[in-house]
Design a protein around this motif. Structure first.
Motif, mmCIF file in Angstrom:
data_model
loop_
_atom_site.group_PDB
_atom_site.id
_atom_site.type_symbol
_atom_site.label_atom_id
_atom_site.label_comp_id
_atom_site.label_asym_id
_atom_site.label_seq_id
_atom_site.Cartn_x
_atom_site.Cartn_y
_atom_site.Cartn_z
ATOM 1 N N SER A 55 44.968 56.574 43.674
ATOM 2 C CA SER A 55 44.689 56.372 42.484
ATOM 3 C C SER A 55 44.412 54.770 42.116
ATOM 4 C CB SER A 55 45.674 56.738 41.569
ATOM 5 O OG SER A 55 45.600 56.470 40.035
ATOM 6 N N LEU A 56 43.323 54.480 41.744
ATOM 7 C CA LEU A 56 42.702 53.013 41.577
ATOM 8 C C LEU A 56 42.992 52.444 40.084
ATOM 9 C CD1 LEU A 56 39.729 53.043 44.035
ATOM 10 C CD2 LEU A 56 42.254 52.459 44.526
ATOM 11 N N SER A 57 43.336 51.312 39.800
ATOM 12 C CA SER A 57 43.513 50.706 38.486
ATOM 13 C C SER A 57 42.215 49.977 38.277
ATOM 14 C CB SER A 57 44.679 49.806 38.421
ATOM 15 O OG SER A 57 44.574 49.016 37.255
ATOM 16 N N PRO A 58 41.334 50.393 37.354
ATOM 17 C CA PRO A 58 39.982 49.519 36.919
ATOM 18 C C PRO A 58 40.388 48.222 36.549
ATOM 19 C CG PRO A 58 39.926 51.759 36.234
ATOM 20 C CD PRO A 58 41.384 51.654 36.560
ATOM 21 N N ALA A 59 41.690 48.112 35.839
ATOM 22 C CA ALA A 59 42.174 46.823 35.299
ATOM 23 C C ALA A 59 42.627 45.766 36.489
ATOM 24 C CB ALA A 59 43.536 46.876 34.431
ATOM 25 N N ALA A 60 43.235 46.249 37.472
ATOM 26 C CA ALA A 60 43.442 45.482 38.715
ATOM 27 C C ALA A 60 42.214 45.170 39.398
ATOM 28 C CB ALA A 60 44.323 46.229 39.637
ATOM 29 N N GLY A 62 39.608 44.315 37.800
ATOM 30 C CA GLY A 62 38.811 43.365 37.056
ATOM 31 C C GLY A 62 38.104 43.923 35.924
ATOM 32 N N HIS A 63 38.537 45.064 35.561
ATOM 33 C CA HIS A 63 37.878 45.974 34.646
ATOM 34 C C HIS A 63 39.082 46.207 33.356
ATOM 35 C CE1 HIS A 63 34.432 45.405 37.006
ATOM 36 N NE2 HIS A 63 33.570 46.128 36.146
ATOM 37 N N PRO A 64 39.506 45.384 32.758
ATOM 38 C CA PRO A 64 40.855 45.938 31.886
ATOM 39 C C PRO A 64 40.279 46.545 30.626
ATOM 40 C CG PRO A 64 40.207 43.330 31.573
ATOM 41 C CD PRO A 64 39.287 43.951 32.632
ATOM 42 N N VAL A 65 39.240 46.621 30.375
ATOM 43 C CA VAL A 65 38.712 46.922 28.834
ATOM 44 C C VAL A 65 38.370 48.470 29.248
ATOM 45 C CG1 VAL A 65 37.077 46.937 26.936
ATOM 46 C CG2 VAL A 65 37.955 44.647 28.152
ATOM 47 N N LEU A 66 38.965 49.445 28.417
ATOM 48 C CA LEU A 66 38.434 50.757 28.506
ATOM 49 C C LEU A 66 38.088 51.279 27.095
ATOM 50 C CD1 LEU A 66 38.729 53.595 29.727
ATOM 51 C CD2 LEU A 66 41.030 53.832 29.133
ATOM 52 N N ALA A 67 36.849 52.068 27.224
ATOM 53 C CA ALA A 67 36.203 52.472 25.872
ATOM 54 C C ALA A 67 35.848 53.797 26.307
ATOM 55 C CB ALA A 67 34.994 51.424 25.333
ATOM 56 N N PHE A 68 36.069 54.655 25.369
ATOM 57 C CA PHE A 68 35.197 56.054 25.132
ATOM 58 C C PHE A 68 33.925 55.837 24.367
ATOM 59 C CE2 PHE A 68 39.882 56.369 25.495
ATOM 60 C CZ PHE A 68 40.060 57.168 26.823
#
Length: 158
Positions: A55-60, A62-68
């Motif tokens: 399981s990878l973290s998009p924030a880690a 470099g992509h900390p913004v999450l939108a739907f």
């Protein structure tokens, strides 16, 4: 497919200790290694276990913004738009939905300006009529399946 109590115990171990060996799982469960391997093979074949990737973290990354992002599609173009979405790396998931819109995407971005660029890219896709975005502020319940597995296990015991 029917999942019994041993299956749920196996799934719980896989979720709680994903980097453990099959031999160690068998020891912890008190079953033969062959029994465990046969169960794992069946769970994979039946589509219960769908992968073993980390399981990878998009924030880690470099992509900390999450939108739907909800996407409304011109009638008859759902498949083409769905295929085009697969070419956008910032889209980490996409679903056909009921209700407002035709598709729901989970989009990650470096910052709000990058998110705007991604949304503009989506709007320019042939067949996309409009989008509506909702930015996630904070994760309240992380993606999880253990409570569901435990519930299924309780039902299997009855």
């Amino acid at each position: 497919m029917a999942v019994d109590e041993l299956d749920t115990r196996i799934l719980r171990l896989l979720l709680e200790q994903p980097r453990t060996s099959v031999r160690e799982y068998a020891r912890l469960l008190g079953v033969a290694r062959g029994t465990l391997q046969a169960r794992l093979d069946r769970l994979e074949r039946d589509g219960v276990i769908t992968g073993t990737a980390p399981s990878l973290s998009p924030a880690a990354l470099g992509h900390p913004v999450l939108a739907f992002v909800h996407i409304e599609v011109t009638q008859g173009h759902l498949d083409e738009v769905g295929e085009a979405l697969a070419a956008v790396p910032e889209i980490v998931e996409a679903f056909s939905i009921t209700g407002g819109g035709d598709l729901l995407t989970r989009v990650v971005a470096r910052d709000n300006a990058h998110l705007e660029d991604v949304v503009q890219k989506l709007i320019s896709l042939p067949g996309v009529v409009r989008t509506r975005s909702e930015v996630a502020l904070r994760e309240r319940v992380p993606h999880r399946l253990l409570p569901l597995v435990e519930s299924i296990g309780r039902q299997a015991r009855k």
